[in-house]
Design an enzyme around this catalytic site. Structure first.
Site, mmCIF file in Angstrom:
data_model
loop_
_atom_site.group_PDB
_atom_site.id
_atom_site.type_symbol
_atom_site.label_atom_id
_atom_site.label_comp_id
_atom_site.label_asym_id
_atom_site.label_seq_id
_atom_site.Cartn_x
_atom_site.Cartn_y
_atom_site.Cartn_z
ATOM 1 C CG HIS A 518 -1.741 -1.446 1.242
ATOM 2 N ND1 HIS A 518 -2.118 -2.037 2.514
ATOM 3 C CD2 HIS A 518 -2.015 -2.307 0.459
ATOM 4 C CE1 HIS A 518 -2.509 -3.024 2.139
ATOM 5 N NE2 HIS A 518 -2.614 -3.381 0.946
ATOM 6 C CB THR A 519 3.495 2.491 -2.077
ATOM 7 O OG1 THR A 519 3.246 2.037 -3.409
ATOM 8 C CG2 THR A 519 4.638 1.426 -1.506
#
Lengths: 591, 237
Positions: A518-519
């Protein structure tokens, strides 16, 4: 250079948001072409049982991941350091081929909390401007929860999400998440059955007065037909979810929910092995004329288009904007510029929970998202932060997603990592252990950003994307606080032993340890072109016939998994394009 | 059900392994290949390594035998075919470094938190490191690693793990981490990759392998799952 016939819409990248844009815009009657750098892949034959139940090939060697040999990113902890390449997979996993990361996700499907979307305003109103450290630059999305709600719902119904509403039209529902924003409809499917680890966790959490609920799972709990007419099968908790394609047609992915309908549309086409290297601009720099890509033979191809949708993974979106010269690159020294700004990640902690031999956890019975229980009491701004001195939070997760022995076998604290003692512990612990973890937000900061690396290149000779990132004080405090609450729950579960993995002040970001994929950030949306790259419809302020979808639009990272919000924002954007932009191309928000 | 004869056979297999495998360390390298073939003989022909040279192969077998030893808890890495697994991996794209970004410049002095930064592919790392460890053992003990007694081999492995042995060109901790990771992969991966013979590790811990069908059991939390493992190629136990 080969020049192709012009299309109305070209989509770069064919994962979740590319597929959503493909089906929604082709439905509006325009010609749509999607360009995917990888190959085609589908449930059958690519993920058929039993070959998919192969931990080494998929879980460890990463058969579904982008080959880093051709292109990766570089990483450094601080401005002024020299970045080095992310040479092997660790911290996050980039997808490859049709479906992208939407094929190997877990199906953990959340909505944002209402305050997440107006985070700066909310924090300022509740705690005052000075509650935010000077270098923290969190922002509002420019879209409210109420505006987004129908689109969040639409994506859940496309995915066949299994869960239980906590707040239905303002009325709290027993067994759901009491902290969620109002939803108009119940989830399309009931929750997946709990694993035993999840049940023990939920019982303990309830005893402490918390509010556990089944994790919303895009692992269908029963046979389901979505609004497009695509059919999903019931999840059998096989334990091969994250890092794997789903052989059961249960986990929502473009392949199970959209492609069966979209691929038959005459005005939609997909070209695989087409690696886009640039969005082309006209002489004014204010209008995109199409894209340039490299085809399977290595030839440069120009694809003219009236509208360009940048729908690759978050990092690739940012890199493509920088390579194309759209929007001013962010400068951490002055804080000016918008492309690459506000890169953020997530911070997790985890506790291994070990029971005696009379407790049969059966950890191999797991789904990526289903069968797990959640405590959301300490996420987002669900509790008063005033006395705690940090912003943001985490949800607490109880249960397991699978028990694959190379990666998911854990042993009690103090066990050596090899030898007879390790082996004895592995034998004694495997069937009797589960996990409690926290999954937390990371704020955005002036000195955390993305730009092009000055040294390292991809297989085509183009600069890699460079990440400048490390943890800040706020996140260490957040993680410690929520992890202490998680430890209370673990103690209440009365295990034989427990282990703790917590990032403490002074610990640097460790690219070797998987946390989440989850960048976020880098092409953020907002209300002001001087502080954001996109308007609330995900339209470039600088080049209005370019839209950029995905988590690159998040101004900071929330504590939830991003896919639900990504889907909702994409549906909102698609509706604006269909109903407003296609009739009258131009900026959807006037400045 | 034919469970009983099979489990009898399994115990017999383990018993023979127990007798033979621990002897390796005491008798030294000359007896190593004999000892190994004795323990494996009744199930299959001995494996001939494709990548590793004879001295490397001896090192590898002697090392994995200590990382996961054979004992009453279950099969060890050696009888599970872990050395064979690692040898076979060396000829894959993975072994050749094809899954990793391998363009320079290389900065091995970068902080460990930024990940692997050596120029070695896995097969090159093994080649360089095994020679270096054997060279170190010869200097210290006048014997290669595989000739050392079990306790001495354990001691060398502990020192490699902690980075206490300084090898030229190869950071010992990085090599040890690679070896341990590949050893556990070979121990637990599907048997079609050459390790995890007879699904011994899966039986030991209670993992049902590629069964991947728990719809009924998901409704019965806490109840012991009763069915043994199956491999991708359909072997049952």
């Amino acid at each position: 250079m080969i020049r192709m016939k012009s299309v109305d819409v070209v989509i770069i990248g064919f994962g979740w948001t590319g597929a959503i844009m493909g089906i929604e815009l082709s439905d509006a009657g325009v010609s749509v072409l999607a360009l995917e750098r990888g190959d085609y892949q589908d449930t059958s034959p690519d993920w058929a049982y039993p070959n998919i139940a192969d931990e080494l090939a998929y879980g460890i060697r990463g058969k579904l991941f982008q080959p880093l040999a051709r292109e990766t990113v570089t990483v450094r902890h601080a401005v002024g350091d020299t970045a080095v390449p992310y040479r092997q997979y660790g911290s996050f996993l980039l997808g490859n081929n049709v479906g992208g990361a939407g094929t190997h996700w877990n199906g953990q499907h959340y909505r944002p909390s209402p305050e997440d979307l107006e985070f700066r305003s909310h924090i300022r109103n509740r705690y005052g401007e000075r509650f935010m450290p000077a270098d923290m630059q969190i922002q509002d999305y420019g879209v409210t929860y109420d505006e987004l709600e129908p689109f969040l719902e639409k994506f859940e119904y496309v995915c066949g999400t299994s869960g239980r509403a906590g707040n239905l039209n303002g009325r709290l529902q027993e067994g759901g998440n009491p902290f969620e924003g109002q939803r108009k409809k119940e989830y399309p499917n009931p929750p997946v059955a709990d694993g035993y680890g999840a049940k023990l966790f939920a019982d303990a959490a309830r005893t402490l007065g918390y509010h556990p609920f089944p994790q919303p799972a895009s692992n269908a709990s029963r046979p389901y037909t979505n609004p497009y007419g695509a059919r999903l099968g019931p999840c059998n908790l096989c334990g091969y979810c994250e890092r794997f394609g789903c052989f059961m047609y249960s986990k929502a992915s473009p392949q199970t929910t959209i492609l069966p309908i979209l691929m038959r549309r005459p005005n939609f086409s997909l070209r695989t092995n087409s690696h886009v290297t640039r969005i082309n601009l006209d002489s004014t720099g204010r209008r995109a004329t199409g894209v340039t890509y490299i085809d399977a033979k290595g030839q440069q191809v120009e694809q003219p288009a009236d509208l360009v949708i940048v729908a690759a993974f978050q990092m690739h979106n940012v890199r493509l904007m920088l390579l194309s010269g759209i929007g001013r690159p962010y400068d951490p020294a002055t804080g000016a510029g918008v492309i690459g700004k506000n890169y953020a990640y997530q911070m997790m902690s985890s506790i291994g929970v070990f029971f005696d031999k009379d407790v049969a956890i059966n950890p191999f019975i797991g789904a990526g998202a289903g069968g797990v229980q959640i405590v959301d009491d300490f996420n987002s701004d669900h509790f008063d932060h005033a006395s705690h001195g940090f912003i943001g939070g985490a949800y607490i997760f109880g249960g397991q997603t699978g028990g694959r022995p190379i990666q998911q076998l854990s042993v009690p604290p103090g066990t050596p990592s090899w030898g007879a003692a390790w082996k004895r512990a592995a034998k004694d612990s495997y069937l009797h252990s589960t996990t409690v973890a926290t999954h937390g937000s990371v704020m955005s900061y002036r000195d955390r950003y993305l730009d092009l690396d000055p040294t390292y290149k991809d297989a085509f000779g183009l600069p890699l994307l460079r990440i400048t990132f490390d943890w800040h004080e706020n996140e260490y405090k957040m993680s410690r606080f929520v992890t202490d609450r998680a430890k209370d729950i673990v103690d209440q579960m009365k295990p034989k032993a427990s282990s703790l993995n917590l990032r403490k002040p002074g610990d640097h970001y460790d690219i070797r340890q998987y946390q989440t994929t989850h960048t976020t950030g880098g092409v953020i949306q907002g209300n002001d072109p001087s502080t954001s790259a996109l308007n609330r419809f995900q339209q470039s302020w600088d080049v209005p016939n370019v839209f950029v979808t995905g988590a690159s639009a998040f101004p900071q990272n929330l504590g939830y998994n991003p896919t639900g919000l990504i889907g909702g924002l994409t549906y909102l954007s698609a509706k604006a394009i269909r109903e407003i932009y296609l009739k009258r191309p131009g900026p959807l928000v006037q400045t | 059900m034919s469970n009983k004869p099979r489990s009898t056979q399994r115990r017999e297999f383990l018993r023979k392994s127990l007798v033979v495998v621990p002897a390796i360390g005491l008798l030294g390298p000359a007896s190593l290949s004999q000892a190994r073939s004795a323990s494996i003989a009744f199930t299959e022909a001995a494996y001939t390594p494709r990548y590793f040279t004879a001295p490397e192969w001896q090192f590898l077998q002697a090392a994995v035998d200590r990382l996961i030893p054979s004992n009453e808890d279950g099969p060890g890495a050696l009888e599970s075919g872990v050395a064979e697994f690692i040898d076979r991996e060396m000829e894959t794209a993975y072994g050749h470094g094809g899954l990793w970004y391998m363009q320079g410049p290389f900065t091995p002095e970068a902080p460990p938190t930024l990940g692997y930064q050596l120029r070695f592919t896995p097969r090159e790392l093994y080649r360089a490191a095994i020679a270096a460890v054997d060279g170190w053992c010869k200097k210290q003990h006048n014997m290669v690693f595989a000739s050392l007694a079990q306790e001495m081999r354990d001691e060398v492995l502990h020192q490699l793990e902690k980075g206490q042995i300084v090898l030229e060109a190869v950071p010992s901790q990085i090599f040890f981490a690679q070896l341990l990771q590949n050893t556990k992969e070979g121990y637990f991966a599907d048997p079609m990759y050459g390790g995890n013979k007879q699904m011994g590790s899966w039986k030991m811990i209670g993992f049902p392998g590629a069964r991947a069908d728990f719809a009924d059991w998901a409704e019965q939390p806490g109840k012991v799952y009763p069915i043994g493992p199956v491999s991708i190629r359909g072997d049952k136990s």
